[in-house]
Design a protein around this motif. Structure first.
Motif, PDB file in Angstrom:
ATOM      1  N   ILE A 197       0.840  -1.208   0.000  1.00 48.38           N
ATOM      2  CA  ILE A 197       0.000   0.000   0.000  1.00 48.38           C
ATOM      3  C   ILE A 197       0.872   1.253   0.000  1.00 48.38           C
ATOM      4  O   ILE A 197       0.595   2.225  -0.712  1.00 48.38           O
ATOM      5  N   VAL A 198       1.935   1.250   0.804  1.00 47.53           N
ATOM      6  CA  VAL A 198       2.843   2.397   0.855  1.00 47.53           C
ATOM      7  C   VAL A 198       3.458   2.663  -0.516  1.00 47.53           C
ATOM      8  O   VAL A 198       3.549   3.816  -0.967  1.00 47.53           O
ATOM      9  N   MET A 199       3.871   1.603  -1.207  1.00 42.52           N
ATOM     10  CA  MET A 199       4.487   1.783  -2.518  1.00 42.52           C
ATOM     11  C   MET A 199       3.491   2.335  -3.538  1.00 42.52           C
ATOM     12  O   MET A 199       3.841   3.168  -4.376  1.00 42.52           O
ATOM     13  N   ILE A 200       2.238   1.904  -3.451  1.00 42.32           N
ATOM     14  CA  ILE A 200       1.209   2.425  -4.368  1.00 42.32           C
ATOM     15  C   ILE A 200       0.985   3.909  -4.109  1.00 42.32           C
ATOM     16  O   ILE A 200       0.896   4.720  -5.046  1.00 42.32           O
TER      17      ILE A 200
ATOM     18  N   GLY B   4      15.066   2.320  12.238  1.00 39.84           N
ATOM     19  CA  GLY B   4      14.421   2.298  10.920  1.00 39.84           C
ATOM     20  C   GLY B   4      14.132   3.688  10.385  1.00 39.84           C
ATOM     21  O   GLY B   4      14.575   4.054   9.291  1.00 39.84           O
ATOM     22  N   PRO B   5      13.373   4.527  11.145  1.00 36.79           N
ATOM     23  CA  PRO B   5      13.176   5.912  10.700  1.00 36.79           C
ATOM     24  C   PRO B   5      14.474   6.700  10.557  1.00 36.79           C
ATOM     25  O   PRO B   5      14.579   7.575   9.707  1.00 36.79           O
ATOM     26  N   ALA B   6      15.474   6.392  11.409  1.00 36.16           N
ATOM     27  CA  ALA B   6      16.762   7.090  11.294  1.00 36.16           C
ATOM     28  C   ALA B   6      17.435   6.775   9.965  1.00 36.16           C
ATOM     29  O   ALA B   6      17.983   7.667   9.307  1.00 36.16           O
ATOM     30  N   PHE B   7      17.389   5.508   9.581  1.00 42.45           N
ATOM     31  CA  PHE B   7      17.963   5.132   8.290  1.00 42.45           C
ATOM     32  C   PHE B   7      17.221   5.830   7.151  1.00 42.45           C
ATOM     33  O   PHE B   7      17.830   6.266   6.171  1.00 42.45           O
ATOM     34  N   ALA B   8      15.892   5.947   7.296  1.00 36.16           N
ATOM     35  CA  ALA B   8      15.105   6.659   6.284  1.00 36.16           C
ATOM     36  C   ALA B   8      15.536   8.114   6.187  1.00 36.16           C
ATOM     37  O   ALA B   8      15.697   8.664   5.091  1.00 36.16           O
ATOM     38  N   GLY B   9      15.732   8.753   7.358  1.00 40.13           N
ATOM     39  CA  GLY B   9      16.171  10.142   7.343  1.00 40.13           C
ATOM     40  C   GLY B   9      17.551  10.323   6.754  1.00 40.13           C
ATOM     41  O   GLY B   9      17.814  11.288   6.037  1.00 40.13           O
ATOM     42  N   ILE B  10      18.436   9.377   7.030  1.00 37.67           N
ATOM     43  CA  ILE B  10      19.794   9.463   6.499  1.00 37.67           C
ATOM     44  C   ILE B  10      19.786   9.289   4.982  1.00 37.67           C
ATOM     45  O   ILE B  10      20.454  10.021   4.252  1.00 37.67           O
ATOM     46  N   ILE B  11      19.011   8.328   4.503  1.00 40.86           N
ATOM     47  CA  ILE B  11      18.960   8.084   3.058  1.00 40.86           C
ATOM     48  C   ILE B  11      18.376   9.293   2.326  1.00 40.86           C
ATOM     49  O   ILE B  11      18.902   9.738   1.303  1.00 40.86           O
TER      50      ILE B  11
ATOM     51  N   VAL C 196      11.328   1.274  -0.931  1.00 38.35           N
ATOM     52  CA  VAL C 196      11.600  -0.132  -0.635  1.00 38.35           C
ATOM     53  C   VAL C 196      12.643  -0.262   0.469  1.00 38.35           C
ATOM     54  O   VAL C 196      12.493  -1.076   1.397  1.00 38.35           O
ATOM     55  N   LEU C 197      13.697   0.549   0.395  1.00 36.64           N
ATOM     56  CA  LEU C 197      14.737   0.493   1.423  1.00 36.64           C
ATOM     57  C   LEU C 197      14.193   0.854   2.799  1.00 36.64           C
ATOM     58  O   LEU C 197      14.529   0.212   3.802  1.00 36.64           O
ATOM     59  N   ILE C 198      13.357   1.871   2.856  1.00 37.72           N
ATOM     60  CA  ILE C 198      12.797   2.298   4.140  1.00 37.72           C
ATOM     61  C   ILE C 198      11.881   1.228   4.713  1.00 37.72           C
ATOM     62  O   ILE C 198      11.907   0.935   5.917  1.00 37.72           O
ATOM     63  N   ILE C 199      11.061   0.619   3.863  1.00 37.33           N
ATOM     64  CA  ILE C 199      10.169  -0.446   4.326  1.00 37.33           C
ATOM     65  C   ILE C 199      10.974  -1.625   4.854  1.00 37.33           C
ATOM     66  O   ILE C 199      10.668  -2.188   5.920  1.00 37.33           O
ATOM     67  N   LEU C 200      12.028  -2.007   4.150  1.00 38.28           N
ATOM     68  CA  LEU C 200      12.862  -3.120   4.607  1.00 38.28           C
ATOM     69  C   LEU C 200      13.579  -2.778   5.913  1.00 38.28           C
ATOM     70  O   LEU C 200      13.715  -3.627   6.801  1.00 38.28           O
ATOM     71  N   ALA C 201      14.044  -1.521   6.030  1.00 38.99           N
ATOM     72  CA  ALA C 201      14.732  -1.120   7.263  1.00 38.99           C
ATOM     73  C   ALA C 201      13.784  -1.154   8.449  1.00 38.99           C
ATOM     74  O   ALA C 201      14.138  -1.642   9.538  1.00 38.99           O
ATOM     75  N   ASN C 202      12.558  -0.652   8.275  1.00 42.55           N
ATOM     76  CA  ASN C 202      11.583  -0.692   9.363  1.00 42.55           C
ATOM     77  C   ASN C 202      11.192  -2.117   9.716  1.00 42.55           C
ATOM     78  O   ASN C 202      10.992  -2.449  10.890  1.00 42.55           O
ATOM     79  N   PHE C 203      11.083  -2.955   8.710  1.00 44.15           N
ATOM     80  CA  PHE C 203      10.755  -4.362   8.952  1.00 44.15           C
ATOM     81  C   PHE C 203      11.859  -5.039   9.762  1.00 44.15           C
ATOM     82  O   PHE C 203      11.590  -5.787  10.708  1.00 44.15           O
ATOM     83  N   ALA C 204      13.124  -4.756   9.405  1.00 45.64           N
ATOM     84  CA  ALA C 204      14.247  -5.365  10.132  1.00 45.64           C
ATOM     85  C   ALA C 204      14.289  -4.888  11.579  1.00 45.64           C
ATOM     86  O   ALA C 204      14.537  -5.673  12.503  1.00 45.64           O
ATOM     87  N   THR C 205      14.023  -3.599  11.815  1.00 42.22           N
ATOM     88  CA  THR C 205      14.031  -3.094  13.184  1.00 42.22           C
ATOM     89  C   THR C 205      12.860  -3.646  13.990  1.00 42.22           C
ATOM     90  O   THR C 205      12.995  -3.871  15.203  1.00 42.22           O
TER      91      THR C 205
END
Length: 306
Positions: A14-17, A237-244, A284-293
């Motif tokens: 849903i996020v990707m759409i 996860g959000p931190a990685f999103a902010g950095i990217i 996709v990267l942010i979703i995977l990072a949040n999933f991993a965290t």
């Protein structure tokens, strides 16, 4: 656990759409044309170019075609860089952005978490106050201010570290961009780690362990560290999103050959295929990072499993 994985996959879809839809229509609302240059282009040539790329069709038709092509793995060609596929542009520039993001988040974790643990261990001491003051300064200073200052001091005036360019195998080129991106995240992580550790240190089982004569070091490492890190882990996860996302601007400051240059140029020219490809990739990267965290948080805190 299976239900959780399925729910996260559905949420990610849903996020990707939503990302694709917003990006497409926001780019289409930008003024100007991707084919405009300093020299005036005759109207009939402009019309032929629009027809070739399908830009003369109604927006719903363009949206449907773009969505269909993306589902097939075809992200199209750049409107600004004639003849270059979006996947080619991303494959050449993304390794730099990804490596910078990994180095920056590693630096943030390596600085922020130990600083927060030490501050909680030495609560209300000079070390606690000074470390939290530094963390507050790191939070207040934006990366686009820190970057030029570091580049000017360490690169141009003192000539200690390279201020521009990138070398994949030379860590000296990583230091200034990674510090610029990771400093704010390290500050947040230190404060979250301190708060989590103080909350865990106030639990009844800690007082019981102290009454049994367990050393402060063992209490901190063996009994409190796992639970105390839960807030910090949830933030990674959000931190990685902010950095990217922040790297797109910092890459321009340090003249790095990453996706930042293509992203900014695509915004200036309305290059929708390139913008869509970069946004979806980072999504996709942010979703995977949040999933991993989330998985790591489940492992650290057994209470979340219920």
């Amino acid at each position: 656990m299976l239900r959780y994985l399925i729910n996260r996959l559905i949420q990610g879809g849903i996020v990707m759409i939503v990302l694709f839809t917003l990006t497409f229509f926001l780019v289409k609302s930008l003024p100007g044309s991707p084919f405009k240059t300093e020299k005036a282009i005759p109207e009939h040539i402009q019309a032929r170019m629009n027809a070739y790329y399908g830009l003369d069709q109604p927006l719903p038709v363009q949206f449907a075609k773009r969505a269909s092509n993306i589902l097939k793995g075809d992200f199209g060609s750049s409107l600004r860089l004639e003849g270059r596929e979006v996947t080619e542009i991303i494959s050449q520039a993304f390794p730099v952005s990804f490596q910078l993001g990994i180095v920056a988040i590693t630096l943030a974790i390596g600085i922020g978490i130990p600083l927060g643990v030490i501050a909680a261990w030495k609560k209300n001491s000079l070390l606690d106050y000074s470390s939290m003051a530094l963390a507050m300064i790191g939070i207040c200073l934006p990366s686009f201010v820190i970057g030029p200052v570091l580049a000017n001091r360490f690169g141009q005036e003192w000539q200690i570290l390279p201020a521009m360019g990138w070398a994949t195998l030379n860590p000296l080129y990583w230091i200034l961009p990674a510090i610029t991106l990771g400093l704010a995240s390290a500050a947040y992580l230190s404060r979250l780690t301190r708060a989590g550790m103080l909350d865990t240190l106030s639990q009844d089982f800690v007082r019981t362990a102290r009454a049994k004569g367990v050393s402060q070091k063992n209490i901190l490492i063996r009994h409190c560290l796992r639970g105390g890190l839960s807030p910090a882990v949830a933030y990674i996860g959000p931190a990685f999103a902010g950095i990217i996302s922040g790297s797109l601007v910092i890459e321009s400051v340090f003249a790095l050959p990453g996706l930042g240059t293509h992203f900014i140029k695509a915004i200036e020219t309305g290059d929708e295929p390139v913008l869509t490809g970069i946004v979806l990739l980072f999504g996709v990267l942010i979703i995977l990072a949040n999933f991993a965290t989330d998985i790591l948080a489940y492992w650290l805190n057994p209470r979340l499993r219920s």
